[in-house]
Motif scaffolding. Structure first.
Motif, short mmCIF file in Angstrom:
data_model
loop_
_atom_site.label_atom_id
_atom_site.label_comp_id
_atom_site.label_asym_id
_atom_site.label_seq_id
_atom_site.Cartn_x
_atom_site.Cartn_y
_atom_site.Cartn_z
N PRO A 127 -13.34 4.77 -3.64
CA PRO A 127 -13.09 4.15 -4.95
C PRO A 127 -12.26 5.04 -5.86
O PRO A 127 -11.46 4.53 -6.66
N LEU A 142 -8.81 4.46 -4.90
CA LEU A 142 -8.47 3.06 -5.19
C LEU A 142 -8.15 2.87 -6.67
O LEU A 142 -7.34 2.02 -7.03
N THR A 143 -8.78 3.71 -7.50
CA THR A 143 -8.52 3.61 -8.93
C THR A 143 -7.04 3.82 -9.24
O THR A 143 -6.52 3.24 -10.19
N ILE A 198 -4.55 2.76 -7.52
CA ILE A 198 -3.87 1.47 -7.38
C ILE A 198 -4.19 0.58 -8.58
O ILE A 198 -3.31 -0.11 -9.12
N LEU A 199 -5.42 0.66 -9.04
CA LEU A 199 -5.81 -0.13 -10.21
C LEU A 199 -4.96 0.23 -11.41
O LEU A 199 -4.46 -0.64 -12.13
N LEU A 205 -2.02 1.56 -11.30
CA LEU A 205 -0.66 1.09 -11.01
C LEU A 205 -0.52 -0.38 -11.41
O LEU A 205 0.49 -0.79 -11.99
N ILE A 206 -1.54 -1.19 -11.09
CA ILE A 206 -1.50 -2.61 -11.47
C ILE A 206 -1.40 -2.74 -12.98
O ILE A 206 -0.63 -3.54 -13.52
N LEU A 231 2.08 -1.90 -14.14
CA LEU A 231 2.97 -3.00 -13.79
C LEU A 231 2.77 -4.16 -14.76
O LEU A 231 3.73 -4.79 -15.22
#
Lengths: 480, 164
Positions: free
Chosen positions: B141, B144-145, B147-148, B150-151, B154
């Protein structure tokens, strides 16, 4: 040299679909600034390639079942089933949205990147067996959804709906997170399999599980937490509506299912909540759908009703119910993806043709489109020979096996109510003459492909449910 | 023991006073400053519990980064003094009782648990334990954060980009 406790290579393989999706999302972001905006092919190709490779990676992950990353993820038949479903949804949404984006003049790179990242989040939710991991997956999928819902920045309606979605969705996430914190306080762990074993503070555990239920009920649009759904589904760009109605819902149902099957306390505590939510959701969706004049809004309410049907299978709390949920999620995704993708095309520029009267005479103007839409609607209604019929039958069966006779009766009553508004669209399409000189444009190839896949899938599942149902039943058995 | 209790009482009183002031203040900047008081006294409470890492993070992340963001936004929006409105009927008759009920329920649940459960045993080096948790058990996790985030970046780009 690797540190001694480094996760083994199989863990990466088990994670392959998510890795592929994220890598392609980043690739799209890197490529997008270098291609002119009018030139949309490269990003679309990359997005399709990413979704396709993620599906391929799913079969790679399926070869290595087991726990990954210290037990935070569990790759089993259940998670593989949902990976196929969610990856398939992403591929169809990407395929169905490219012509829409070009028509509305919306940038495509960011759109595809967000779809891929959101899909990665949903897939994490499908295999998470630990609450913090599930939460991060939920947030990835939610934040991508909020932004996709507000993608038509110039449409006031879209902005309003995205704002509502963001505020209510954040609220729901806060509920979920608060619940996770309380559960951790009660049991000292966030790992689902250890929750029953750990010395529990029962009151705190109940409170936490209740809050987790509320948070997830928001995400699947179960009554009484469904109020955001019609506005958001109506305001969002229609291909996004297709994604929202299928993907995040399936992922949230997966988390709910995994918690319920793994944690005994949850399955006992949630029973009445599920019963009441199922009954309320079916009526809330179907009764409101009766009086809608916009087809998009009507189908939004129909999504609520279908979440209610799925909750009936949840309330059954047996393996048949779990299998029925999985089968229904596939059937439901096919019907909704097809219907919304077609609607995105028929809506015309700026999505102005969404009223039911705009569909008058479609049967003559575009027989193929009308036939496809009729098939989806009949399947949503649950007519024999379609996927929707068998899905409902399995749910009915599961409910009766658990002696939930009243819930089964309510399900039947609701199917009858729903017949009215689904058939109304079909009657308008075939029986009424086209009122305006406006005629919908011919269907582009990509949209046609989506329609072909979804229509064929709906019929195939209705006629030969064996493969998917066996897979679902096996997943349900192994989950326990 | 009594000195510890005294420090706890002072910090707890400061935290509650700051939280009340945060809601009562009419100017957003004053509310933001009250929030800093809450954050810092919470950091003190963490220190008291022997969690020096969390305490440092509390100061750096909350009192530092997040508060700067708040103050920036308030200044950018040029927010003035709030208008005072009477509580809406919904808030008065439904919201307040529900809030009180939630507090009572939580107090009851925690109270019941407190007697039966010993506090989490603090190891010799809590920071090391935390590091093991964060970078081994929960490394997935944690990564994974990114990527979160990054979203979110974006998303900010999509929403704020100028029309071409």
């Amino acid at each position: 040299m690797l540190p001694p406790n480094f996760p083994p290579l199989e863990d990466i393989l088990r994670l392959a679909p998510e890795v592929v999706l994220c890598v392609f999302g980043i690739l799209i972001m890197l490529v997008d600034p270098f291609v002119p905006r009018a030139y949309r092919a490269p990003t679309r190709t990359l997005a399709l390639l990413g979704a396709g490779l993620a599906l391929g990676a799913t079969s790679l992950a399926a070869l290595h079942p087991g726990l990954a990353f210290y037990g935070l993820l569990r790759i089993d038949s259940f998670s593989v089933f949902l990976h196929w479903l969610i990856g398939g949804i992403a591929a169809l949404v990407i395929l169905g949205s490219s012509d829409y984006l070009a028509r509305e003049g919306l940038p495509s790179g960011e759109f595809y990147a967000l779809v891929l990242f959101g899909t990665a989040g949903m897939e994490v939710m499908a295999s998470a067996q630990e609450l913090v991991t599930a939460f991060i997956g939920l947030e990835m999928s939610s934040i991508a959804s909020y932004i996709l819902a507000s993608y038509r920045r110039n449409a006031p309606r879209a902005n309003e709906s995205a704002m509502k979605y963001f505020l209510l969705g954040s609220f729901a996430t806060a509920f979920f997170l608060y619940g996770v914190a309380l559960v951790y306080g009660a049991t000292g762990t966030t790992l689902l399999p250890q929750m029953d074993r750990a010395p529990a503070n029962p009151t705190l555990l109940k409170l936490g599980l209740g809050m987790i239920f509320i948070g997830l009920a928001f995400k699947v649009a179960a009554a009484p937490f469904q109020l955001w759904t019609p506005d958001v589904y109506e305001g969002a760009p229609t291909p996004v509506t297709a994604l929202l109605s299928a993907g995040p819902k399936a992922a949230a149902f997966a988390v709910l299912l995994r918690i319920m099957v793994t944690v005994v306390a949850a399955s006992q505590l949630w029973f009445w909540a599920l019963w009441i939510a199922a009954a309320l959701t079916m009526f809330a969706g179907n009764l409101a759908a009766l009086v809608q004049s916009s087809v998009k809004r009507m189908l939004a309410y129909s999504s609520i009703a279908h979440a209610g049907y799925i909750l009936v299978a949840f309330a059954a709390r047996n393996e048949i119910g779990t299998a029925a949920v999985l089968f229904y999620l596939v059937a439901y995704a096919l019907m909704k993806l097809g219907a919304f993708t077609l609607m995105a095309h028929l809506g015309g520029e700026g999505e102005r043709r969404l009223e039911i009267n705009d569909y008058a005479g479609l049967g003559e103007q575009q027989p193929v489109a009308a036939a496809c839409l009729s098939l989806y609607l009949l399947s949503l209604l649950g007519l024999p020979v379609t996927a929707g019929f068998l899905g409902k039958l399995y749910i009915f069966n599961a409910a009766l096996k658990s002696h939930l006779v009243w819930l089964a009766v309510l399900l039947a009553v609701n199917s009858v109510i729903a017949a009215y508004y689904y058939l109304r669209i079909i009657v308008v399409m075939y029986m009424r003459p086209a009122q305006q000189e406006w005629a919908p444009l011919p269907i582009p190839a990509a949209v046609g492909l989506v329609l072909l896949v979804t229509a064929a899938g709906t019929l195939y599942l209705g006629l030969f449910p064996g493969i998917v149902m066996n897979f679902a039943a096996q997943s349900a058995l192994l989950l326990r | 023991m009594s000195a510890e209790l005294a420090v706890f009482l002072v910090l707890a009183a400061l935290a509650v006073a700051g939280a009340v002031s945060l809601i009562v203040q009419r100017h957003p900047i004053h509310s933001a400053l009250s929030l800093i008081v809450v954050m810092v006294s919470l950091a003190g409470l963490y220190l008291l519990l022997g969690a020096e890492f969390i305490s440092a993070v509390q100061i750096i992340v909350y009192a530092g980064a997040i508060m700067v963001l708040f103050v920036f936004v308030i200044m950018l929006l040029n927010a003035g003094i709030e208008e005072r409105t009477n509580l809406s009927r919904m808030a008065r008759y439904v919201g307040l009782p529900l809030g009180v009920l939630l507090m009572a329920l939580l107090a009851y649940a925690i109270g019941r648990g407190a007697s039966s459960q010993a506090p989490a045993a603090a190891g010799p080096a809590p920071t090391k334990t935390l590091a093991m948790m964060l970078f081994q058990d929960f490394v997935f996790p944690f990564e994974l954060t990114s990527i979160l985030i990054l979203i979110a970046i974006l998303g900010a780009l999509v929403l704020a980009k100028r029309e071409s």
